[in-house]
Design a protein around this motif. Structure first.
Motif, PDB file in Angstrom:
ATOM      1  N   PHE A 286      20.177  -4.105  -6.085  1.00  0.00           N
ATOM      2  CA  PHE A 286      19.345  -3.058  -5.502  1.00  0.00           C
ATOM      3  C   PHE A 286      17.953  -3.255  -6.092  1.00  0.00           C
ATOM      4  O   PHE A 286      17.735  -3.054  -7.281  1.00  0.00           O
ATOM      5  N   SER A 287      17.025  -3.657  -5.258  1.00  0.00           N
ATOM      6  CA  SER A 287      15.691  -4.005  -5.748  1.00  0.00           C
ATOM      7  C   SER A 287      14.850  -2.758  -5.981  1.00  0.00           C
ATOM      8  O   SER A 287      14.767  -1.875  -5.130  1.00  0.00           O
ATOM      9  N   SER A 288      14.217  -2.697  -7.137  1.00  0.00           N
ATOM     10  CA  SER A 288      13.297  -1.598  -7.438  1.00  0.00           C
ATOM     11  C   SER A 288      11.886  -1.909  -6.955  1.00  0.00           C
ATOM     12  O   SER A 288      11.017  -1.049  -6.952  1.00  0.00           O
ATOM     13  N   ASN A 289      11.672  -3.151  -6.524  1.00  0.00           N
ATOM     14  CA  ASN A 289      10.356  -3.584  -6.066  1.00  0.00           C
ATOM     15  C   ASN A 289      10.485  -4.269  -4.708  1.00  0.00           C
ATOM     16  O   ASN A 289      10.709  -5.475  -4.619  1.00  0.00           O
ATOM     17  N   ALA A 290      10.371  -3.482  -3.646  1.00  0.00           N
ATOM     18  CA  ALA A 290      10.536  -4.010  -2.291  1.00  0.00           C
ATOM     19  C   ALA A 290       9.453  -5.018  -1.926  1.00  0.00           C
ATOM     20  O   ALA A 290       9.642  -5.837  -1.021  1.00  0.00           O
TER      21      ALA A 290
ATOM     22  N   MET B 203       8.782   3.371  -2.155  1.00  0.00           N
ATOM     23  CA  MET B 203       7.758   4.294  -1.661  1.00  0.00           C
ATOM     24  C   MET B 203       7.678   5.579  -2.489  1.00  0.00           C
ATOM     25  O   MET B 203       6.791   6.398  -2.264  1.00  0.00           O
ATOM     26  N   GLY B 204       8.599   5.739  -3.422  1.00  0.00           N
ATOM     27  CA  GLY B 204       8.536   6.884  -4.329  1.00  0.00           C
ATOM     28  C   GLY B 204       9.566   7.968  -4.086  1.00  0.00           C
ATOM     29  O   GLY B 204       9.663   8.917  -4.870  1.00  0.00           O
ATOM     30  N   PHE B 205      10.328   7.864  -3.024  1.00  0.00           N
ATOM     31  CA  PHE B 205      11.360   8.872  -2.762  1.00  0.00           C
ATOM     32  C   PHE B 205      12.401   8.837  -3.877  1.00  0.00           C
ATOM     33  O   PHE B 205      12.855   7.770  -4.275  1.00  0.00           O
ATOM     34  N   ARG B 206      12.763  10.018  -4.353  1.00  0.00           N
ATOM     35  CA  ARG B 206      13.740  10.105  -5.431  1.00  0.00           C
ATOM     36  C   ARG B 206      14.972  10.909  -5.032  1.00  0.00           C
ATOM     37  O   ARG B 206      15.850  11.151  -5.864  1.00  0.00           O
TER      38      ARG B 206
ATOM     39  N   LYS C  30       0.816  -1.214   0.000  1.00  0.00           N
ATOM     40  CA  LYS C  30       0.000   0.000   0.000  1.00  0.00           C
ATOM     41  C   LYS C  30       0.855   1.272   0.000  1.00  0.00           C
ATOM     42  O   LYS C  30       0.358   2.358  -0.324  1.00  0.00           O
ATOM     43  N   LEU C  31       2.130   1.151   0.350  1.00  0.00           N
ATOM     44  CA  LEU C  31       3.018   2.317   0.397  1.00  0.00           C
ATOM     45  C   LEU C  31       3.725   2.584  -0.927  1.00  0.00           C
ATOM     46  O   LEU C  31       4.482   3.549  -1.041  1.00  0.00           O
TER      47      LEU C  31
END
Length: 281
Positions: free
Chosen positions: A170-174, A195-198, A57-58
């Protein structure tokens, strides 16, 4: 007699250790990693997803925003924490032992090692963090999940064996996997990206564990028993840097005395002055 011979014959001793670690990799790591991959595959196709629904959900909930990831290196000052009060942040482990000296609180807290959790459990519960990320790996390593914790799937690779070379991603999909990097800050970097932090600013990430009497944490709570930890962490951070360069992710290091030179070093005060922003939690 045999022990004395092995002690003198360093070449034989070194190869016997390698043989033993290969045996442990085949008998421990391979089966565990295979089981993890099957579980991840099922999860991506909607099978047995309940455990990680809070994490899902995050996804992109903070798209385009900046955050701090706070380590617990001895260079971290409570005054630094006061400066980022009210800004989005993650922190870990023994930071809970410093919170009686500051009004700052992390937006999110992370724990993935059962030894650290068992030592810090009371302080973690006492602080009642709004969001606690808990790494799920093996029964022996996984902290005890409390109600409200946000579970994430921690892929350990070769974590259980002594190795001179550490492979990670480094996973792009936690939600699928969070790759082990011999430090929870590496896990939180992947979660932050999911979570979208860039833009991620590291603080208190000294990356300078030393065996002996010198402090390795802002507040000491356990001994560091892996003499190769710094090398393994640095190799992981290099993977993070490679990923960041290819995926529009900015990672800065605002730590005061870092041995970590993988990321661009910045001054915390100058960064805050330049940004001149206020983010609401």
């Amino acid at each position: 007699m045999i022990k004395k011979y092995l002690f003198k014959n360093t070449f034989l001793k070194r190869n016997l250790i390698k043989l033993y670690e290969y045996y442990r990799y085949i008998t421990i790591c391979l089966p565990r990693n295979l089981l993890f991959k099957v579980s991840a595959y099922c999860r991506m196709y909607g099978i047995r997803v309940g455990e990680y629904q809070k994490l899902k959900k995050l996804h992109n909930a903070y798209l385009g925003k900046s955050c701090f990831i706070i380590g617990t290196g001895p260079s971290l000052l409570n005054s630094d924490l006061e400066k980022i009060k009210g800004l989005l942040s993650f922190s870990v482990n023994s930071i809970v032992l410093s919170l009686d000296k500051t009004d700052w609180r992390p937006t999110f807290y992370g724990i993935q090692d059962s030894t650290a959790y068992n030592i810090l459990r009371e302080k973690i519960i006492e602080n009642q963090f709004s969001g606690v990320f808990c790494g799920i790996s093996t029964p022996s390593l996984t902290p005890k999940m409390q109600e409200g914790y946000i579970a994430y799937p921690l892929y350990l690779y070769d974590h259980d064996i002594q190795t001179d070379k550490h492979f990670t991603e480094f996973s792009s999909n936690a939600y699928k996997k969070v790759c082990d990097g011999y430090t929870i800050t590496y896990s939180l970097m992947q979660i932050a990206y999911y979570m979208g932090f860039r833009e991620i600013v590291l603080l208190g990430i000294d990356c300078d564990y030393v065996q002996g009497s010198r402090k390795n944490h802002i507040v000491e709570y356990t001994k560091t028993n892996n003499g190769n930890a710094v090398y393994l962490m640095r190799e992981s951070y290099k993977v993070a840097r490679e990923f960041a360069d290819k995926h529009n992710l900015k990672i800065y290091n605002a730590s005061r005395n870092p041995k970590l030179d993988v990321f661009e070093k910045i001054d915390l005060d100058q960064y805050l002055k330049c940004k001149n922003y206020s983010q609401e939690i």
